[in-house]
Design a protein around this motif. Structure first.
Motif, short mmCIF file in Angstrom:
data_model
loop_
_atom_site.label_atom_id
_atom_site.label_comp_id
_atom_site.label_asym_id
_atom_site.label_seq_id
_atom_site.Cartn_x
_atom_site.Cartn_y
_atom_site.Cartn_z
N THR A 262 47.64 32.85 -21.21
CA THR A 262 48.26 32.74 -19.89
C THR A 262 49.08 34.01 -19.64
OG1 THR A 262 50.25 31.71 -20.77
CG2 THR A 262 48.45 30.22 -20.10
N LEU A 263 49.45 34.21 -18.39
CA LEU A 263 50.22 35.40 -18.02
C LEU A 263 51.54 35.47 -18.80
CD1 LEU A 263 50.30 37.90 -16.24
CD2 LEU A 263 51.36 36.52 -14.45
N ILE A 264 52.23 34.34 -18.94
CA ILE A 264 53.51 34.35 -19.66
C ILE A 264 53.30 34.72 -21.14
CG2 ILE A 264 53.53 31.87 -20.20
CD1 ILE A 264 56.60 33.85 -19.17
N ASP B 241 41.53 43.32 -24.72
CA ASP B 241 40.76 42.12 -25.09
C ASP B 241 41.66 41.05 -25.69
OD1 ASP B 241 38.14 42.95 -24.33
OD2 ASP B 241 37.99 44.18 -26.14
N LYS B 242 42.79 41.47 -26.23
CA LYS B 242 43.72 40.52 -26.86
C LYS B 242 44.36 39.57 -25.85
CE LYS B 242 44.60 43.06 -31.03
NZ LYS B 242 45.53 43.38 -32.07
N SER C 254 58.50 46.24 -16.22
CA SER C 254 57.56 45.55 -15.35
C SER C 254 56.21 45.60 -16.06
CB SER C 254 57.49 46.27 -14.01
OG SER C 254 56.45 45.74 -13.22
N ILE C 255 55.53 44.46 -16.15
CA ILE C 255 54.29 44.36 -16.92
C ILE C 255 53.14 43.87 -16.05
CG2 ILE C 255 53.16 43.30 -18.92
CD1 ILE C 255 56.01 42.78 -20.05
N GLU C 256 52.05 44.60 -16.07
CA GLU C 256 50.78 44.14 -15.54
C GLU C 256 49.84 44.07 -16.73
OE1 GLU C 256 49.05 45.87 -12.04
OE2 GLU C 256 51.02 46.48 -11.30
N ALA C 257 49.52 42.86 -17.17
CA ALA C 257 48.69 42.65 -18.36
C ALA C 257 47.38 41.99 -17.94
CB ALA C 257 49.45 41.78 -19.36
N LYS C 258 46.28 42.70 -18.13
CA LYS C 258 44.99 42.21 -17.67
C LYS C 258 43.94 42.27 -18.78
CE LYS C 258 45.84 43.63 -12.96
NZ LYS C 258 45.22 43.64 -11.67
N ARG D 196 54.90 37.85 -23.11
CA ARG D 196 55.62 37.66 -24.37
C ARG D 196 55.06 38.56 -25.47
NH1 ARG D 196 56.14 31.10 -24.01
NH2 ARG D 196 57.98 31.08 -22.65
N LEU D 197 53.76 38.71 -25.48
CA LEU D 197 53.12 39.58 -26.48
C LEU D 197 53.58 41.03 -26.30
CD1 LEU D 197 51.10 39.92 -28.80
CD2 LEU D 197 49.27 40.00 -27.10
N VAL D 198 53.59 41.51 -25.07
CA VAL D 198 54.04 42.88 -24.78
C VAL D 198 55.52 43.02 -25.14
CG1 VAL D 198 54.48 44.57 -22.94
CG2 VAL D 198 52.30 43.33 -23.01
#
Length: 160
Positions: free
Chosen positions: A108-110, A102-103, A132-136, A114-116
């Motif tokens: 935006t994707l970038i 939820d965070k 490699s990051i998939e953030a959804k 950056r958060l990860v």
């Protein structure tokens, strides 16, 4: 116990006169017992190796814990892809993460990446070579087919 059977069996082969009256029977029984012990040992060793291969490594566990805690992930996959690269066996240098949180709402994707990266900054400084990051968001994850795409084969670096 196994050592005692092996020793007895080996001594029967080296000194057949001791068991000459019943050598064939003794050797058959000893061979069977020896075979049974080695078979059991091999099965245990194979199971242990399989469990160790599928067990998460230290870095993988740290990544999982940090992302789960820092992002309160609804879904999290941490995939060690190091085996696909020219690194020593058991290395933990290349990872793919699929994280749903939820965070990520409104980011935006970038900014998600950056958060990860910020959560994993220590790991990225000290040994993790590629991430490699998939953030959804949960809505994006629910609308997706929930299939994690395979990473491309390593090209060996240096522009190969």
């Amino acid at each position: 116990m196994v050592i005692s059977h092996v020793t007895t069996f080996m001594s029967s082969l080296l000194r057949p006169s001791k068991f000459s009256h019943n050598l064939q029977t003794y050797t058959s029984k000893s061979s069977f017992v020896l075979f049974a012990y080695f078979s059991e040992f091999f099965i245990c060793l194979t199971t242990f190796r399989r469990e160790m291969a599928s067990a998460p490594g230290v870095i993988e566990s740290i990544i999982r814990n940090k992302l789960q805690t820092g992002l309160e992930a609804k879904h999290l996959d941490v995939i060690n892809e190091s085996y696909m690269h020219n690194v020593p066996k058991g290395a933990e240098t290349h990872f793919k993460v699929v994280v749903v949180s939820d965070k990520f709402d409104g980011l935006t994707l970038i900014k998600r990446h950056r958060l990860v990266n910020d959560i994993l900054k220590e790991e990225l400084k000290s040994g993790v070579h590629a991430l490699s990051i998939e953030a959804k968001t949960p809505a994006q994850w629910e609308a997706s087919d929930k299939v994690v795409e395979s990473s491309p084969n390593c090209r060996g670096g240096f522009g190969k």
